[in-house]
Enzyme design. Structure first.
Site, PDB file in Angstrom:
ATOM      1  CG  HIS A 125      -5.761   1.619   5.205  1.00 22.70           C
ATOM      2  ND1 HIS A 125      -5.296   2.526   6.129  1.00 22.70           N
ATOM      3  CD2 HIS A 125      -4.742   0.757   4.979  1.00 22.70           C
ATOM      4  CE1 HIS A 125      -4.046   2.216   6.448  1.00 22.70           C
ATOM      5  NE2 HIS A 125      -3.686   1.135   5.759  1.00 22.70           N
TER       6      HIS A 125
ATOM      7  CD  GLU B 156      -2.862   5.203   6.895  1.00 20.04           C
ATOM      8  OE1 GLU B 156      -2.868   5.296   5.656  1.00 20.04           O
ATOM      9  OE2 GLU B 156      -1.927   4.690   7.539  1.00 20.04           O
TER      10      GLU B 156
ATOM     11  N   GLY C 112       2.788  -1.324   4.308  1.00 23.73           N
ATOM     12  CA  GLY C 112       2.798   0.100   3.983  1.00 23.73           C
ATOM     13  C   GLY C 112       4.213   0.573   3.730  1.00 23.73           C
ATOM     14  N   GLY C 113       4.816   1.154   4.762  1.00 28.35           N
ATOM     15  CA  GLY C 113       6.131   1.785   4.648  1.00 28.35           C
ATOM     16  C   GLY C 113       7.170   0.964   3.901  1.00 28.35           C
TER      17      GLY C 113
ATOM     18  CD  GLU D 211      -3.495  -2.891   7.271  1.00 28.06           C
ATOM     19  OE1 GLU D 211      -2.373  -3.131   6.814  1.00 28.06           O
ATOM     20  OE2 GLU D 211      -4.114  -1.846   7.034  1.00 28.06           O
TER      21      GLU D 211
ATOM     22  N   GLY E 243       2.487   1.813  10.807  1.00 27.14           N
ATOM     23  CA  GLY E 243       3.440   2.919  10.673  1.00 27.14           C
ATOM     24  C   GLY E 243       4.137   3.290  11.970  1.00 27.14           C
TER      25      GLY E 243
ATOM     26  CG  ASN F  78      -1.686   1.250   1.439  1.00 27.78           C
ATOM     27  OD1 ASN F  78      -1.796   2.054   0.519  1.00 27.78           O
ATOM     28  ND2 ASN F  78      -2.243   1.434   2.629  1.00 27.78           N
ATOM     29  CD1 TRP F  79       3.709   1.154  -2.535  1.00 30.31           C
ATOM     30  CD2 TRP F  79       3.817   2.168  -4.536  1.00 30.31           C
ATOM     31  NE1 TRP F  79       4.574   0.428  -3.333  1.00 30.31           N
ATOM     32  CE2 TRP F  79       4.655   1.019  -4.566  1.00 30.31           C
ATOM     33  CE3 TRP F  79       3.735   2.955  -5.678  1.00 30.31           C
ATOM     34  CZ2 TRP F  79       5.401   0.666  -5.699  1.00 30.31           C
ATOM     35  CZ3 TRP F  79       4.471   2.594  -6.799  1.00 30.31           C
ATOM     36  CH2 TRP F  79       5.300   1.463  -6.813  1.00 30.31           C
ATOM     37  CE  LYS F  80       0.343   3.318   4.859  1.00 33.87           C
ATOM     38  NZ  LYS F  80       0.160   3.422   6.276  1.00 33.87           N
TER      39      LYS F  80
ATOM     40  CB  SER G 128       5.343  -2.197  11.875  1.00 29.85           C
ATOM     41  OG  SER G 128       4.871  -0.889  12.168  1.00 29.85           O
TER      42      SER G 128
HETATM   43  C1  PEP Z   1      -0.687  -0.120   5.940  1.00 31.88           C
HETATM   44  O1  PEP Z   1      -0.647   0.996   5.489  1.00 31.88           O
HETATM   45  O2  PEP Z   1      -1.641  -0.845   5.630  1.00 31.88           O
HETATM   46  C2  PEP Z   1       0.372  -0.572   6.834  1.00 31.88           C
HETATM   47  C3  PEP Z   1       0.286  -1.738   7.383  1.00 31.88           C
HETATM   48  O3  PEP Z   1       1.424   0.293   7.020  1.00 31.88           O
HETATM   49  P1  PEP Z   1       2.872  -0.050   7.694  1.00 31.88           P
HETATM   50  O4  PEP Z   1       3.354  -1.320   7.066  1.00 31.88           O
HETATM   51  O5  PEP Z   1       3.721   1.119   7.367  1.00 31.88           O
HETATM   52  O6  PEP Z   1       2.632  -0.227   9.158  1.00 31.88           O
END
Ligand code: PEP
Length: 254
Positions: A97, A99, A236-237, A169, A175, A11-13, A215
């Site tokens: 998600h 967010e 994500g990251g 999640e 994050g 997920n590049w957000k 993470s």
């Molecule tokens: C996400 O955005 O779905 C996520 C899990 O982010 P991260 O891996 O950065 O925690």
């Protein structure tokens, strides 16, 4: 137990301009030329979807979007329909998600409409669920997830949901660098599967892929993937960097 095919999804957000997205996708295709044993997906921002599609087409990497609107078309400024996403090359769409729930008023009711749009539009929905830190601390994790799953999937039949993917999640792990332990994640994944069994039957619940997100990094993916009910990861990251994401994708060979 069904043999569920693993999915590693990035997920590049709201990161990467068009040229940056194209460059990362190019690198990823180079680092991950031929992964056959698992599915891989990246979800860039809407602006880069078609461009990234040109790069990943014909590779083992599929394209996903980060959201979808429930109407087919119309005067809905700023929204994107499932047909538009499919025409840009998308196969998957991330829905609900945390967010979106936290900052953009996403509710279980709107999640349900988006899932409906995805299914009817031939997109594979990745439904995100997860508890906040204070909910975990007050022992509400299971009741929060129960509500998110029941309301988000209300009125669908198991055949409607045959492509559904769920991403667990925990919000406190997104994050933050705090990963749920593999045992914590496994406990929740098993609970989610039992919820699905109650609503849709054992055959369905055994076939649904449940991803872990929060993470995920090259150094914790193997331990997570070793758990019985963890069928992949939503990253994500660590998906923003092609080399790091490819190490996650190659978790079996670490
Ligand atoms: C996400 O955005 O779905 C996520 C899990 O982010 P991260 O891996 O950065 O925690």
């Amino acid at each position: 137990m069904e043999d569920r095919r693993a999915l590693i999804a990035g997920n590049w957000k709201m990161f990467k301009t068009c040229s940056e997205a194209v460059e990362t996708a190019r690198q990823l295709v180079e680092f991950v030329p031929d992964v056959n044993e698992i599915d891989v997906m990246i979800a860039p921002a809407f602006t880069s979807l078609a461009l990234v599609n040109d790069i990943v087409q014909g590779s083992c990497i599929s394209l996903g979007a980060q959201n979808v609107f429930w109407e087919k078309e119309g005067a809905y400024t700023g929204e994107t329909s499932s047909d538009m996403l499919v025409s840009a090359g998308c196969k998957y769409v991330i829905i609900g998600h945390s967010e979106r729930r936290q900052y953009f008023g996403e509710t279980d009711e709107t999640v349900k409409k988006r899932i409906d749009a995805a299914i009817n539009g031939d997109l594979i929905p990745i439904l995100c669920v997860g508890e906040m830190e204070k909910e975990r601390e007050s022992g509400e994790t299971f009741s929060v997830l129960d509500k998110q799953i029941k309301k988000g999937l209300e009125d669908f039949s198991y055949s409607d949901l045959r492509t559904l993917v769920i991403a667990y999640e925990p919000v406190w792990a997104i994050g933050t660098g705090k990963t749920a332990t593999s045992d914590q994640a496994q406990e929740v994944h098993l609970f989610l599967r039992s919820l699905l069994e109650k609503s849709f039957g054992a055959k369905f619940s055994e076939s649904v892929r449940i991803l872990y997100g929060g993470s995920v990094k090259p150094n914790n993916i193997s331990e997570l993937m070793a758990m019985n009910d963890i069928d992949g990861a939503l990253v994500g990251g660590a998906s923003l960097n092609a080399e790091m994401f490819s190490r996650i994708i190659h978790f079996k060979h670490q």
